[in-house]
Design an enzyme around this catalytic site. Structure first.
Site, PDB file in Angstrom:
ATOM      1  N   HIS A  83      -7.821   3.080   4.185  1.00  0.00           N
ATOM      2  CA  HIS A  83      -6.350   3.129   4.234  1.00  0.00           C
ATOM      3  C   HIS A  83      -5.859   4.086   5.314  1.00  0.00           C
ATOM      4  O   HIS A  83      -4.947   4.871   5.108  1.00  0.00           O
ATOM      5  CB  HIS A  83      -5.779   3.475   2.852  1.00  0.00           C
ATOM      6  CG  HIS A  83      -6.098   2.435   1.827  1.00  0.00           C
ATOM      7  ND1 HIS A  83      -5.523   1.190   1.832  1.00  0.00           N
ATOM      8  CD2 HIS A  83      -6.981   2.455   0.794  1.00  0.00           C
ATOM      9  CE1 HIS A  83      -6.025   0.469   0.832  1.00  0.00           C
ATOM     10  NE2 HIS A  83      -6.918   1.219   0.200  1.00  0.00           N
ATOM     11  N   SER A 109      -5.530  -0.830  -4.449  1.00  0.00           N
ATOM     12  CA  SER A 109      -6.399  -1.134  -3.319  1.00  0.00           C
ATOM     13  C   SER A 109      -7.187  -2.419  -3.591  1.00  0.00           C
ATOM     14  O   SER A 109      -6.595  -3.495  -3.705  1.00  0.00           O
ATOM     15  CB  SER A 109      -7.311   0.054  -3.025  1.00  0.00           C
ATOM     16  OG  SER A 109      -8.019  -0.121  -1.824  1.00  0.00           O
TER      17      SER A 109
END
Length: 312
Positions: A203, A94
């Site tokens: 996400h 990420s």
């Protein structure tokens, strides 16, 4: 010295903790805090040394803090020659993808820090505009987790797979109700849920406004045309063409982090040693679950770079 092909991996948000900069204060890499502060407008020394844990949870501040420690760890690893072999590829979880892009030569440190700051602000604003949360399902097979969240969505609740971290560890993201319902039904697929203390539904489609905001910053970013391979979160594929990252950076905010597949991709690239650079040892634990045979080390503080003490 046995010099073997190395992959560098960088952790993401959630690995921050109060006082995380203290071990780095007396290293040459500490000067990076001044450089990052100058381009982001945040006092990184204050953030890394004195900011209370509760404030450090704030998405934009957490991301800058973790990115800065990762940058210092990489700088110290290079300076001390601690990697033990040539770097073949990089990957980041990420937020960690920005540290990976920096280490791979796709981005300069200053521009990467500006992007991290913009990304953190955009994600925080999106989370404030639409409440969401995340939870990790453990012990349940991925295909059954995917089927369960699809079933819950069909019933009208918002929930999606957000991270595929390792066998038996899948993170879901969405509305408070959707994630709670997934937790209630986790036992039906042999799993259980651990709620994550996060500031939003990262996400997932809830981050669409953040993706739109970040796209403007990425559109005016000049990535290096050719760089070391970076395995992307979005497709778990290695990329060496800097032109792809404007697209992948936008997609990353609303797409699952395919970490398990990314680690396997590093193996296919010939990486025989995976070095985690940044706070904590979260990725090392995941990597050992993905590939128990992998050699993985964590450089989470300056002490990791010190030569071993031997008797004279």
């Amino acid at each position: 010295m046995n010099r073997i092909p190395v992959a560098l991996v960088f952790p993401g948000q959630g690995t921050q903790k109060q006082g995380m900069g203290e071990p780095w204060r007396d290293t040459p890499s500490w000067s990076l805090t001044e450089e990052i502060s100058a381009v982001t407008g945040e006092d990184l020394a204050e953030l890394l040394l004195h900011t209370p844990a509760e404030r450090l949870r704030r998405t934009d501040l957490a991301q800058l803090a973790v990115f800065t420690v990762a940058a210092m760890a990489h700088a110290e690893a290079v300076r001390t020659g601690a990697l033990g072999g040539p770097v073949v590829a990089c990957a980041g979880h990420s937020l960690g993808e920005y540290a990976a892009l920096t280490a791979a030569g796709a981005l300069g440190l200053r521009r990467a820090a500006e992007l991290v700051a913009a990304r953190g602000r955009a994600m925080r604003e999106a989370a404030l505009a639409r409440e969401g949360t995340m939870g990790v399902l453990v012990a349940a097979p991925l295909d059954q987790v995917e089927a369960l969240v699809a079933e819950i969505r069909a019933e009208g609740a918002d929930v999606w797979v957000a991270n595929v971290n390792a066998p038996g560890q899948t993170v879901v993201s969405g509305s408070v109700e959707g994630v709670a319902e997934t937790g209630e039904r986790a036992g039906s697929i042999g799993g259980r849920m651990l709620r994550l203390d996060v500031g939003g539904a990262f996400h997932s489609p809830f981050m669409a406004p953040a993706a739109e905001a970040l796209s403007r910053e990425l559109a005016r970013t000049a990535f290096t045309p050719e760089h070391l391979p970076v395995v992307a979160n979005v497709d778990a594929a290695p990329h060496t063409d800097g032109r792809v990252w404007q697209r992948l950076g936008v997609q990353q905010l609303t797409s699952p982090v395919r970490w398990e597949d990314s680690v396997r991709a590093l193996g296919r690239l010939g990486c025989r040693r995976l070095v985690e650079l940044g706070p904590g040892r979260t990725l090392a634990g995941l990597i050992r679950r993905i590939d128990p045979e992998a050699e993985v080390v964590s450089f989470d503080g300056p002490a990791a770079f010190a030569p071993p003490v031997t008797d004279r």
